[in-house]
Scaffold this motif. Structure first.
Motif: not given
Length: 782
Positions: A507-519
């Protein structure tokens, strides 16, 4: 095909099976993903279509009721008779459908007006169940049973049969192909003699239907029994009985029921006009529809085509076995077709089969009591039987030959010590065993269950791999995972990873960090729809696009790890329960149900059973039940790459929905990344209707193209740790014991990389990059 005498494909009557066709047939046969199945003469692998047909009708029965479902499927059910008749050159009214070939045999013989002194002439090729029934008829009705002598080539001695037919006989019975060898009886010649003598012939075509041609009209055979589960590739619990019109006049079913007779009035009963008089009202409609689907596939491909291909592949196996020292072919001179029997001189057939099954090569041992008139006559206590079909190829044959040629594993005596014992044959245990053995270590691998079980979490067809992770601490291990999969693919000669890209939404605006990563790049719902049209996200969702994400062929990976481990000398012992272990100086002693084993190092990769073996971790580990369903689609391309790839959606109120696209003929797979507590010491239970309904509802919301029914379902067990971390490394206080545990639902993608890391640690190499996964740190990091 490589290595066969037909370089452009195996030719027969303008039919051919080429390499591409075999690949398509393998892709449409789910079982080929998990093992080398060379047991078509026992129970062949069903196609995805046959499987889907059975499941579809069972679900229809569950929705509208058994009677109503039977009515809805009446036209397709009637077609099964026509298909079976077409297979053997008969008419639909000549066919009765039964639960097995044995049931068909009993109904035919029990309907015969046998009297004391009547002679039944039986070939030595007769199956055990047929012989047992004849013995009972001899006891109860006083018939005489005469076993026909064999010619030098193993077939019925035609001269002896002609002599025997000079006296009155009630029946001649022959197995087209016996259970105990590749013998093919000369059916046409036998039928000519019985027809001339006016004696009915009962042909047991159990081992031949589907790969050897049969024309009852041309040969004059009166009775045929057969099964659906062998070369027809139908479901177990299906069979057929052919009764010629002239024979029906001589038979009276002793137990008619409402299916086979009409109660006219009073005590007047009229039998059904055709062979259905031998049927009963109650039957498994779903299985019969599955048999119909199998018959359609057989007829579409052509029995001649199937037989020619299977015979060519079996000839390749015969030639290879004939050159192996210590291996003896046991088929009689008249052997041929799709079956090959043999023995290894230094090993009992049952042990050969057990060892080959542990290597992922499935065949069967046939003991003398299953064919005494044949095997006892030839001085054989048992044989190993391999049987091939159109879903097999030369790689299956080569795998059998390679596994057969390996020496039997050297048993470790209590006073001796091996280098490493690995407990567990899931992806982490198998990867570790392979990496250790290829570096020269002596390895014993133990698993409490046989290969292919569904009690843990490494079973199933496909898995997801991605670079997107919430914490950069994982990035190096993710890189190693991709390299490790490439290494395993190269070693196995099989492509195990297909890159498709992946979308991971929340969901947009979720407080907890989401996924990220190279590329990885963030995208909105509009862009997400452009990337994967098969996934529908509302404006309330944003996503991360991972272009490196893809699909792992999990079944092929497990099979490859098993075969590679055996090729490097791993002593794999499946079905061996570990009861405990204790430190033994600088080594370790492992207690199993089969005795004690000692090693310099122990690796515990026991999945849900880790807590029982490592009590200090038990309080941190939680075993949960996870279910997955596979959903059909009217347009499979809409749920396949590139229209869809691996994905997940954090759904408020529901949890993390994840899924994988349809691959290689399988349906779209989805699941929820949470579940209730589970007890690994209780057998796994099937997915319930409520569990499937929850997932199907989410599919309808986010996957509009997945508009079909649930075509398959599977349950597994996740072992969860605090904050979804792993424990990989040595246990505190016992550095000779290492563990790979609590992979928290995302460990399969790291399998070969974790295996390499544990192998390094077991052999004394430092791996500081794995320190963040130390068992002592379990649950302490973000």
């Amino acid at each position: 095909m490589r290595g066969n005498p037909y370089p452009d494909g195996i030719q027969f009557r303008n039919f051919a099976i080429h390499d591409d066709t075999v690949k398509e047939l393998r892709a449409a046969t789910p079982g080929t993903r998990y093992a080398r199945h060379l047991n078509a003469a026992g129970a062949a692998l069903a196609s995805e279509t046959v499987l889907g047909t059975v499941i579809e009708h069972l679900r229809l029965e569950a929705r509208i009721g058994g009677y109503e479902a039977a009515e809805a499927a009446r036209e397709r059910s009637e077609q099964v008779y026509a298909l079976a008749a077409r297979l053997i050159g008969a008419e639909p009214e000549d066919i009765a459908l039964t639960e097995s070939a044995t049931v068909a045999w009993h109904r035919a013989l029990d309907a015969m007006p046998l009297r004391p002194g009547d002679r039944i002439l039986a070939a030595a090729s007769s199956y055990v169940s047929s012989a047992l029934h004849l013995f009972e008829l001899r006891r109860s009705r006083g018939i005489e049973v005469e076993v026909l002598p064999c010619a030098a080539d193993g077939t019925v001695d035609l001269s002896a049969l002609a002599d025997a037919l000079r006296r009155p006989a009630a029946l001649v019975t022959v197995a087209h192909v016996p259970t105990s060898s590749a013998l093919i009886e000369p059916v046409a010649e036998i039928a000519a003699l019985t027809t001339a003598a006016g004696v009915p012939l009962l042909l047991d075509a159990t081992q031949s239907l589907g790969h050897l041609p049969l024309d009852v009209a041309a040969t004059g055979i009166d009775l045929v029994v057969g099964t659906g589960r062998k070369f027809l590739r139908g479901p177990r619990g299906t069979g057929l009985l052919y009764v010629s019109p002239r024979m029906r006049e001589r038979l009276h079913p002793p137990h008619p029921d409402v299916r086979g007779a009409l109660w006219q009035s009073g005590d007047r009963v009229e039998l059904a006009p055709g062979a259905r008089r031998f049927e009963t009202w109650e039957n498994a409609h779903a299985l019969r529809l599955g048999l119909g689907a199998a018959l359609q596939e057989t007829l579409a491909l052509g029995v001649d085509t199937i037989g020619r291909y299977a015979s060519g592949l079996a000839d390749r196996l015969r030639a290879a076995l004939g050159e192996m020292p210590g291996v003896r072919l046991t088929d009689p001179p008249a052997g041929g077709g799709a079956i090959v029997t043999f023995v290894r001189d230094d090993e009992k057939p049952a042990e050969t089969v057990r060892r080959l099954r542990a290597a992922g090569v499935h065949l069967v041992a046939v003991p003398a009591q299953h064919g005494r008139w044949d095997l006892e006559r030839r001085g054989l206590d048992a044989v190993v039987r391999a049987s091939v079909h159109v879903y097999n190829d030369e790689s299956d044959v080569d795998a059998l030959v390679t596994a057969l040629g390996r020496p039997a594993p050297r048993m470790v005596r209590p006073s001796s010590r091996t280098d490493v014992i690995v407990i567990g044959a899931g992806v982490h245990g198998s990867s570790t065993a392979w990496h250790l053995a290829r570096r020269g270590a002596r390895v014993i691998q133990l698993d409490r269950f046989p290969d292919g079980h569904t009690e843990g979490s490494s079973h199933g067809h496909i898995r997801m791999i991605r670079r997107a992770y919430p914490n950069p601490v994982w990035d190096d291990l993710v890189d190693r995972a991709y390299l490790a999969w490439a290494e395993l693919s190269a070693a196995a000669g099989v492509r195990l990873l297909t890159t498709t890209g992946g979308l991971y939404a929340r969901p947009v605006g979720e407080a907890t960090p989401g996924l990220r990563g190279p590329g990885c790049v963030p995208v909105d719902a509009v862009r997400a729809a452009e990337i994967f049209p098969g996934l529908r996200l509302g404006d309330e969702f944003g996503a991360i696009y991972d272009p490196a994400a893809g699909v792992l062929d999990a079944a092929a990976a497990m099979r490859s790890l098993r075969e590679l481990s055996l090729a490097h000398g791993v002593d794999r012992r499946t079905g061996c329960r570990v009861e405990g272990w204790n430190a033994d100086g600088e080594g370790v002693t492992v207690r199993t149900a089969d005795g004690l084993l000692r090693a310099d190092r122990l690796v515990i990769a026991a999945g849900p059973w880790t807590g029982a073996l490592v009590p200090e971790l038990a309080g941190l580990l939680r075993v949960v039940r996870i279910v997955n369903i596979h959903i059909g689609a009217t347009d499979p391309a809409a749920v396949s790459a590139p229209a869809l790839g691996p994905f997940s959606v954090e759904v408020p109120g529901a949890g993390l929905l994840y899924g994988l696209p349809a691959v290689d003929g399988s349906a779209l797979k989805i699941g929820l990344d949470h579940g209730p507590a589970d007890d690994p010491d209780r057998p796994q239970t099937p997915v319930t209707a409520a569990e499937a309904a929850t997932l199907l509802g989410l599919a309808r919301r986010f996957l509009p193209a997945a508009n079909g029914d649930v075509v398959d379902s599977v349950a597994c067990r996740y072992t969860m740790a605090p904050r979804n971390r792993f424990a990989v490394g040595a246990l505190a206080g016992t550095p000779q014991v290492l563990v790979a545990a609590a992979c928290s639902g995302h460990g399969f993608k790291f399998g070969p990389a974790i295996g390499a890391g544990l192998a390094d640690l077991a052999l004394g190499k430092q791996r500081p990059d794995l320190d963040f996964l130390s068992p002592e740190e379990l649950g302490t990091l973000g």
